[in-house]
Design a protein around this motif. Structure first.
Motif, short mmCIF file in Angstrom:
data_model
loop_
_atom_site.label_atom_id
_atom_site.label_comp_id
_atom_site.label_asym_id
_atom_site.label_seq_id
_atom_site.Cartn_x
_atom_site.Cartn_y
_atom_site.Cartn_z
N MET A 69 0.97 -1.13 -0.07
CA MET A 69 0.07 0.08 0.11
C MET A 69 1.03 1.37 -0.13
O MET A 69 2.01 1.19 0.45
N ASN A 70 0.37 2.39 -0.20
CA ASN A 70 1.07 3.58 -0.25
C ASN A 70 1.26 4.24 1.34
O ASN A 70 0.31 4.03 2.04
N VAL A 71 2.45 4.91 1.52
CA VAL A 71 2.59 5.29 2.89
C VAL A 71 2.71 6.71 2.73
O VAL A 71 3.42 7.29 2.07
N ILE A 72 1.92 7.59 3.27
CA ILE A 72 1.69 8.94 2.87
C ILE A 72 1.84 9.89 4.43
O ILE A 72 1.36 9.51 5.22
N SER A 73 2.52 10.78 4.07
CA SER A 73 2.73 11.85 5.18
C SER A 73 1.49 12.74 4.99
O SER A 73 1.47 13.53 4.17
N LYS A 74 0.54 12.88 6.11
CA LYS A 74 -0.45 13.61 6.49
C LYS A 74 -0.20 14.82 7.05
O LYS A 74 -1.01 15.95 6.78
N ASP A 75 1.03 14.85 7.57
CA ASP A 75 1.35 16.44 8.30
C ASP A 75 2.82 16.46 8.08
O ASP A 75 3.57 15.45 7.25
N GLU A 76 3.39 17.56 8.15
CA GLU A 76 4.99 17.59 8.13
C GLU A 76 5.47 16.77 9.10
O GLU A 76 5.13 16.70 10.29
N SER A 77 6.39 15.57 8.55
CA SER A 77 6.66 14.44 9.52
C SER A 77 8.34 14.20 9.45
O SER A 77 8.90 14.66 8.23
N ILE A 78 8.84 13.57 10.59
CA ILE A 78 10.02 13.28 10.47
C ILE A 78 10.23 11.56 10.81
O ILE A 78 9.67 11.39 11.95
N ILE A 79 10.99 11.19 9.95
CA ILE A 79 11.00 9.55 10.11
C ILE A 79 12.33 9.26 10.43
O ILE A 79 13.34 9.58 9.77
N LEU A 80 12.70 8.24 11.31
CA LEU A 80 13.85 7.69 11.69
C LEU A 80 14.11 6.44 10.96
O LEU A 80 13.06 5.51 10.89
N ASN A 81 14.96 5.99 10.02
CA ASN A 81 14.97 4.97 9.11
C ASN A 81 16.20 4.08 9.94
O ASN A 81 17.22 4.62 10.05
N ILE A 82 16.00 2.92 9.95
CA ILE A 82 16.95 1.95 10.70
C ILE A 82 17.24 0.82 9.46
O ILE A 82 16.24 0.17 9.21
N LYS A 83 18.30 0.90 9.12
CA LYS A 83 18.69 -0.30 7.99
C LYS A 83 18.58 -1.59 8.48
O LYS A 83 18.85 -2.00 9.65
N LYS A 84 18.16 -2.41 7.68
CA LYS A 84 18.17 -3.72 7.91
C LYS A 84 19.39 -4.46 8.58
O LYS A 84 19.07 -5.39 9.54
N SER A 85 20.39 -4.02 8.19
CA SER A 85 21.48 -4.93 8.91
C SER A 85 21.60 -4.31 10.33
O SER A 85 22.07 -5.21 11.26
N LEU A 86 21.30 -3.17 10.60
CA LEU A 86 21.30 -2.74 12.10
C LEU A 86 19.99 -3.36 12.90
O LEU A 86 20.18 -3.93 13.83
N VAL A 87 18.91 -3.73 12.23
CA VAL A 87 17.73 -4.16 12.81
C VAL A 87 18.30 -5.73 13.26
O VAL A 87 17.95 -6.25 14.31
N LEU A 88 19.06 -6.19 12.20
CA LEU A 88 19.54 -7.78 12.59
C LEU A 88 20.39 -7.77 13.69
O LEU A 88 20.31 -8.40 14.50
N ASP A 89 21.42 -6.75 13.87
CA ASP A 89 22.21 -6.77 14.82
C ASP A 89 21.45 -6.47 16.22
O ASP A 89 21.97 -7.01 17.25
#
Length: 204
Positions: free
Chosen positions: A81-101
């Motif tokens: 599905m589409n992921v949409i920012s409905k207000d001004e938003s800030i997102i923290l991205n955690i890469k897959k390699s770090l998630v595994l760790d």
């Protein structure tokens, strides 16, 4: 994590933040999921667009909520599905390699990730069940009952627009308006631009 550890992760690009403007698409449907994301500020909607152009809002995310966890490790790791920012938003991205760790070395993170995945699965399952079995009027009544319990008055202040309401139940705005007009003609409700008055308490 210590501040030094966080600093090193940001410097290595395993952690990053990104700003989005209102109504900007964060991820398109069928776009590959390569990170686990946490909403720092703003509001994000998960929306499905069907072949008839109807927009169905599956759920909304608020600061502290996360998404992408149920797809990042999937064989078919593409957003359905589409992921949409409905207000001004800030997102923290955690890469897959770090998630595994983190999953291997931090039991609390692993527990929270599994809980997040389970909750998202329930949200989608319940939404599909509700929409597939309920009429437009049923969905309207569900919303009125919910708001009546919150506001404790027969004249309810609308917290969302008709467009947002229609997206929430997966129909075109004119279809929602027609059903509201029918209910008004039947003496069940009355409404203005910003309020709905329940005239027949039995519908609750």
């Amino acid at each position: 994590m210590s501040n030094d550890r966080l600093k090193k992760l940001f410097e290595s690009n395993e952690l990053s933040t990104k700003k989005y403007s209102k109504d900007e698409i964060i991820y398109f449907q069928n776009e590959e999921c390569s990170s686990f994301d946490i909403l720092i500020s703003g509001k994000v909607s998960i929306q499905k667009l069907d072949e008839n152009g109807n927009i169905l809002t599956i759920t909304n995310f608020y600061p502290g909520d996360s998404f992408g966890g149920q797809m990042i490790f999937a064989d078919n790791n593409y957003y359905p599905m589409n992921v949409i920012s409905k207000d001004e938003s800030i997102i923290l991205n955690i890469k897959k390699s770090l998630v595994l760790d983190l999953c291997q070395n931090n039991k609390q993170f692993l527990s929270e990730l599994l809980k997040s995945i389970s909750n998202k699965t329930l949200i989608i399952s319940n939404k599909i069940h509700d929409i597939s079995l309920k009429t437009i009027r049923d969905c309207i009544l569900d919303y009125l009952k919910y708001e009546y319990k919150l506001q404790n008055t027969l004249t309810l202040k609308m917290k969302i627009t008709k467009k947002e309401w229609a997206e929430k139940i997966g129909v075109h705005r004119p279809s929602l308006s027609r059903e509201l007009m029918k209910m008004k003609q039947e003496g069940l409700i009355d409404y203005t631009r910003n309020t709905i008055t329940i005239k027949d308490i039995k519908i609750l």
